[in-house]
Design a protein around this motif. Structure first.
Motif, PDB file in Angstrom:
ATOM      1  N   VAL A  97       0.833  -1.205   0.000  1.00  0.00           N
ATOM      2  CA  VAL A  97       0.000   0.000   0.000  1.00  0.00           C
ATOM      3  C   VAL A  97       0.864   1.249   0.000  1.00  0.00           C
ATOM      4  O   VAL A  97       0.694   2.143  -0.828  1.00  0.00           O
ATOM      5  CB  VAL A  97      -0.947  -0.011   1.218  1.00  0.00           C
ATOM      6  CG1 VAL A  97      -1.736   1.276   1.265  1.00  0.00           C
ATOM      7  CG2 VAL A  97      -1.870  -1.217   1.149  1.00  0.00           C
TER       8      VAL A  97
ATOM      9  N   PHE B 229      -7.912  -1.910  -0.640  1.00  0.00           N
ATOM     10  CA  PHE B 229      -6.697  -1.097  -0.695  1.00  0.00           C
ATOM     11  C   PHE B 229      -6.989   0.402  -0.648  1.00  0.00           C
ATOM     12  O   PHE B 229      -6.084   1.188  -0.407  1.00  0.00           O
ATOM     13  CB  PHE B 229      -5.902  -1.441  -1.964  1.00  0.00           C
ATOM     14  CG  PHE B 229      -5.328  -2.813  -1.946  1.00  0.00           C
ATOM     15  CD1 PHE B 229      -4.083  -3.043  -1.380  1.00  0.00           C
ATOM     16  CD2 PHE B 229      -6.023  -3.888  -2.461  1.00  0.00           C
ATOM     17  CE1 PHE B 229      -3.541  -4.315  -1.361  1.00  0.00           C
ATOM     18  CE2 PHE B 229      -5.486  -5.159  -2.443  1.00  0.00           C
ATOM     19  CZ  PHE B 229      -4.245  -5.379  -1.878  1.00  0.00           C
ATOM     20  N   GLY B 230      -8.233   0.796  -0.920  1.00  0.00           N
ATOM     21  CA  GLY B 230      -8.565   2.204  -0.846  1.00  0.00           C
ATOM     22  C   GLY B 230      -9.111   2.603   0.508  1.00  0.00           C
ATOM     23  O   GLY B 230      -8.568   3.482   1.190  1.00  0.00           O
TER      24      GLY B 230
ATOM     25  N   LYS C 125      -6.928   0.305   3.291  1.00  0.00           N
ATOM     26  CA  LYS C 125      -5.474   0.459   3.170  1.00  0.00           C
ATOM     27  C   LYS C 125      -4.721  -0.868   3.309  1.00  0.00           C
ATOM     28  O   LYS C 125      -3.680  -0.969   3.952  1.00  0.00           O
ATOM     29  CB  LYS C 125      -4.956   1.445   4.222  1.00  0.00           C
ATOM     30  CG  LYS C 125      -5.595   2.817   4.103  1.00  0.00           C
ATOM     31  CD  LYS C 125      -5.063   3.774   5.142  1.00  0.00           C
ATOM     32  CE  LYS C 125      -5.726   5.139   5.006  1.00  0.00           C
ATOM     33  NZ  LYS C 125      -5.230   6.108   6.012  1.00  0.00           N
TER      34      LYS C 125
ATOM     35  N   GLU D 246      -5.526  -3.606   4.823  1.00  0.00           N
ATOM     36  CA  GLU D 246      -5.773  -4.391   6.034  1.00  0.00           C
ATOM     37  C   GLU D 246      -7.219  -4.880   6.031  1.00  0.00           C
ATOM     38  O   GLU D 246      -8.137  -4.137   5.692  1.00  0.00           O
ATOM     39  CB  GLU D 246      -5.516  -3.549   7.284  1.00  0.00           C
ATOM     40  CG  GLU D 246      -4.085  -3.066   7.421  1.00  0.00           C
ATOM     41  CD  GLU D 246      -3.120  -4.207   7.657  1.00  0.00           C
ATOM     42  OE1 GLU D 246      -3.569  -5.255   8.172  1.00  0.00           O
ATOM     43  OE2 GLU D 246      -1.936  -4.058   7.317  1.00  0.00           O
TER      44      GLU D 246
ATOM     45  N   HIS E 228       0.339   5.897  -0.509  1.00  0.00           N
ATOM     46  CA  HIS E 228      -0.755   6.294  -1.420  1.00  0.00           C
ATOM     47  C   HIS E 228      -1.703   5.107  -1.609  1.00  0.00           C
ATOM     48  O   HIS E 228      -1.605   4.374  -2.603  1.00  0.00           O
ATOM     49  CB  HIS E 228      -0.212   6.757  -2.770  1.00  0.00           C
ATOM     50  CG  HIS E 228       0.782   7.876  -2.662  1.00  0.00           C
ATOM     51  ND1 HIS E 228       0.406   9.172  -2.331  1.00  0.00           N
ATOM     52  CD2 HIS E 228       2.139   7.888  -2.829  1.00  0.00           C
ATOM     53  CE1 HIS E 228       1.482   9.941  -2.317  1.00  0.00           C
ATOM     54  NE2 HIS E 228       2.550   9.183  -2.600  1.00  0.00           N
ATOM     55  N   PRO E 229      -2.609   4.881  -0.684  1.00  0.00           N
ATOM     56  CA  PRO E 229      -3.481   3.701  -0.774  1.00  0.00           C
ATOM     57  C   PRO E 229      -4.397   3.715  -1.998  1.00  0.00           C
ATOM     58  O   PRO E 229      -4.676   2.673  -2.579  1.00  0.00           O
ATOM     59  CB  PRO E 229      -4.280   3.753   0.526  1.00  0.00           C
ATOM     60  CG  PRO E 229      -4.227   5.176   0.969  1.00  0.00           C
ATOM     61  CD  PRO E 229      -2.892   5.695   0.525  1.00  0.00           C
ATOM     62  N   TRP E 230      -4.854   4.909  -2.409  1.00  0.00           N
ATOM     63  CA  TRP E 230      -5.772   4.937  -3.556  1.00  0.00           C
ATOM     64  C   TRP E 230      -5.046   4.634  -4.873  1.00  0.00           C
ATOM     65  O   TRP E 230      -5.666   4.111  -5.809  1.00  0.00           O
ATOM     66  CB  TRP E 230      -6.480   6.280  -3.637  1.00  0.00           C
ATOM     67  CG  TRP E 230      -7.540   6.408  -2.585  1.00  0.00           C
ATOM     68  CD1 TRP E 230      -7.473   7.138  -1.436  1.00  0.00           C
ATOM     69  CD2 TRP E 230      -8.794   5.743  -2.573  1.00  0.00           C
ATOM     70  NE1 TRP E 230      -8.608   6.991  -0.692  1.00  0.00           N
ATOM     71  CE2 TRP E 230      -9.464   6.126  -1.366  1.00  0.00           C
ATOM     72  CE3 TRP E 230      -9.432   4.857  -3.431  1.00  0.00           C
ATOM     73  CZ2 TRP E 230     -10.723   5.659  -1.029  1.00  0.00           C
ATOM     74  CZ3 TRP E 230     -10.691   4.400  -3.092  1.00  0.00           C
ATOM     75  CH2 TRP E 230     -11.337   4.794  -1.905  1.00  0.00           C
TER      76      TRP E 230
END
Length: 676
Positions: free
Chosen positions: A59, A114-115, A118, A120, A62-64
């Motif tokens: 991740v 992932f957005g 994040k 998890e 920058h998760p997005w």
């Protein structure tokens, strides 16, 4: 440590995108367009996740970006599957591609994992979101695999169960990264299998594409501890997977080019076959002497179609001179089917047969094709043999005449049924049908021209005979009248003189009739009432019919319009027909009904006067008005010039005379004139 090896792969993949765009622009192939977007999302995923330098989807800050990269990877693999297996299912009135309910849950999985979260896996009730999305994708994939597809159902089901089950197991282990990695790898394995089963050939494009997709599915090997813990093996495997994308792109480009070459080769083969077919049809020598001679060649025409086209059965239906359709010839049909088809053709109504407004085109997307799908069910009778023989529909090309459809070329039994029907399969036969109609129409016109020349010669002959006999007849009448006035004649001499005068006056009447036929009508035509004319004739000649024990019937339709002609000439023509009908009944079977009928009907601005009888029919109805045939050639011995004069009169008044036989016995003469 960053691995710069991904940069050349990213550059090569990006450079190959315009090639797919160009190929789509040339071929307009939807599959090439989907491959373009699939590789675009693949390159986007490499670009977004490049800073990691490794295959692990970390991740980072920058998760997005990571979510967009993961979603791009799943969209890419989903587009590959959708392009190779575009199956649909119906939901109400809407058809939906299977790839949509299969890919959208995976994309949503990547965005949420992932957005929002994040990387998890959440705890509590939110955790159930990921197993539910994964289950939806697995169920959609199983339904997709079980649908009728180019890929065997058991292969698609096994791959979906294996990869889907492992991915769900990782979901429950709170590991969304590996769940999506397993799903993407499974998509690439299925894509590799689809490439092989869809194209079914051993070529460089198929080999490279299959190999590329299989190498692209290697991330599952990272689950093996010995691979994931060895840095050198891990790095080599990452580079191999990265290069697999380039190999796949090159293989897909080769596939598009191979398909285009195969398509061009198939088009060339079809053009060659169409050219050979046209040469065979051009080689047909069609008779132009008489319509009967032309119709006798129908079997040869049908055999040529069967030998050189894609169709194994052919039949030619033509309009008989009696006004009904008949099977003129056939090829590839068994005798029972030919007999049943001939019987059905006689039941087809001429009005509206293969009309353009009711036509069902054989190829709906091609407006230039004139071939229609002819459903024979509308003419089948209960227990008809054609239904038992499974001959209830066929492709038909109408032979269009000026007033009606003069016939049809039927064909069925398409060879190589797996290959779709194309326009170039039909156009050569349509050109043959157009040639058949043109030659037959030309032959008919030539016969009418010859007949017109005969009538012209008949008129000249009548004029000459009238001039040569009129003067001697005048002398005979004059001297006979003088002798009749002699006072001392005996009864025997007086009866002889009366006989001479009677026959001479009868000859004078005949010569006057010939003179009227020989010269062009003088004066303007007038609007004549057909009803009044036929009623007058019926009243004047009823006594003669009663004397011969013949029943005379008059049937006039209401509101029959007047006709534009010379009244005396029309009266003479109808009288010729009545005299012919009386003679025919007298020469017929005396045990049958002795009947003569006069009818008048109006149809599309024309008036038809029909004189029919119950006597013997014509031997050759189409030659009933030929002045050079002996009387026996038209079925009955008639006095004088008879029907030839009748046809001449009709022609001089812009009309037409025709003859036909009736079923089961009898014949009819039809006088057709223009309504006033």
């Amino acid at each position: 440590m960053h691995d710069w090896y991904q940069i050349p792969a990213l550059i090569l993949t990006t450079l190959l995108l315009p090639a797919f765009g160009h190929l789509y622009w040339r071929s307009r192939d939807t599959r090439a367009l989907l491959w373009f977007f699939a590789l675009f999302f693949s390159a986007l995923r490499m670009f977004l996740l490049y800073p990691t330098g490794q295959w692990d989807f970390s991740v980072g800050p920058h998760p997005w970006l990571a979510a967009a990269g993961q979603a791009s990877a799943l969209l890419s693999s989903g587009l590959f599957l959708g392009s190779l297996s575009p199956l649909r299912f119906r939901l109400g009135k809407v058809e939906i591609l299977y790839v949509i309910p299969f890919t959208l849950p995976l994309v949503a999985f990547a965005i949420f994992a992932f957005g929002f979260f994040k990387g998890e896996s959440p705890h509590g009730a939110a955790f159930l979101l990921f197993p539910c999305l994964g289950m939806i994708a697995v169920v959609a994939g199983m339904r997709w695999g079980l649908a009728k597809n180019t890929l065997p159902t058991w292969i698609g089901s096994v791959v979906c169960l294996v990869f889907g089950g492992v991915a769900l197991w990782f979901c429950f282990r709170h590991d969304p990264y590996w769940a999506l990695t397993i799903a993407e790898s499974g998509n690439h394995v299925v894509a590799a299998l689809l490439v092989w089963f869809v194209f079914r050939r051993f070529s460089s494009g198929v080999v490279l594409s299959t190999l590329g997709f299989l190498l692209w599915a290697l991330p599952v090997i990272f689950l093996v501890p010995q691979v994931s813990t060895d840095p050198l093996v891990r790095l080599s495997l990452v580079r191999l997977i990265t290069m697999a994308q380039v190999v796949t792109a090159i293989g897909l480009i080769l596939l598009v080019l191979e398909n285009e070459l195969s398509l061009n080769r198939a088009i060339g083969d079809r053009e060659h076959r169409a050219r050979k077919e046209l040469e065979a049809y051009t080689g047909l020598v069609l008779s132009r002497r008489r319509v009967e001679d032309f119709d006798r060649q129908a079997n040869d025409v049908c055999k040529t179609v069967v030998d050189h086209s894609r169709f194994a059965q052919c039949a030619l239906i033509l309009m008989h001179h009696s006004g009904v359709y008949r099977l003129a010839g056939a090829s590839g049909l068994d005798p029972a089917t030919e007999k049943a088809l001939d019987s059905l053709a006689a039941r087809i109504s001429v009005d509206g047969f293969l009309a353009v407004e009711t036509a069902k085109q054989a190829i709906e997307s091609h407006t230039q094709v004139q071939t229609q799908i002819l459903d024979l069910e509308q003419w089948l009778s209960p227990g008809d043999d054609l239904r038992r023989l499974h001959f209830t529909s066929a492709l038909a090309i109408p032979l269009l005449g000026r007033a009606a459809t003069e016939g049809a070329l039927l064909f069925t039994g398409m060879r190589n049924a797996a290959e779709p029907l194309r326009a170039d399969d039909l156009l050569p036969i349509e050109m043959l049908a157009a040639r058949l109609q043109a030659v037959r129409s030309q032959t008919t016109m030539m016969e009418k021209l010859i007949e017109s020349e005969k009538f012209a010669g008949l008129g000249q002959l009548a004029g000459t005979v009238t001039q040569q006999l009129n003067n001697p007849l005048t002398v005979i009448l004059g001297y006979a009248s003088l002798i009749e006035e002699t006072p001392n004649l005996g009864d025997h001499e007086r009866r002889g003189i009366e006989a001479i005068l009677s026959e001479a006056r009868h000859m004078r009447t005949t010569l006057e009739s010939l003179s009227r036929v020989a010269r062009s009508p003088s004066g303007a035509r007038a609007a004549i009432s057909v009803a009044e004319l036929l009623s007058d004739l019926e009243k004047l000649h009823r006594a003669e019919f009663l004397q011969r024990s013949i029943e005379l019937r008059l049937d006039i339709s209401p509101a029959v319009p007047r006709v534009l002609c010379h009244a005396q000439q029309l009266r003479q023509a109808v009288l010729h027909c009545l005299q012919f009908a009386m003679e025919a009944v007298d020469h017929g079977d005396h045990t049958a009904d002795r009947l003569v009928r006069m009818e008048a009907r109006a149809d599309a601005g024309r008036v038809q006067i029909t004189v029919s009888h119950s006597g013997p029919g014509f031997f050759s109805p189409e030659r009933a008005f030929d002045p050079y045939l002996p009387p026996q050639s038209i079925g009955v011995e008639t006095a004088g010039l008879g029907l030839s004069l009748c046809a001449t009169i009709l022609r001089d008044n812009n009309g037409n005379a025709s003859a036909r036989n009736l079923e089961p016995q009898g014949a009819a003469i039809v006088l057709e004139l223009q309504a006033a």
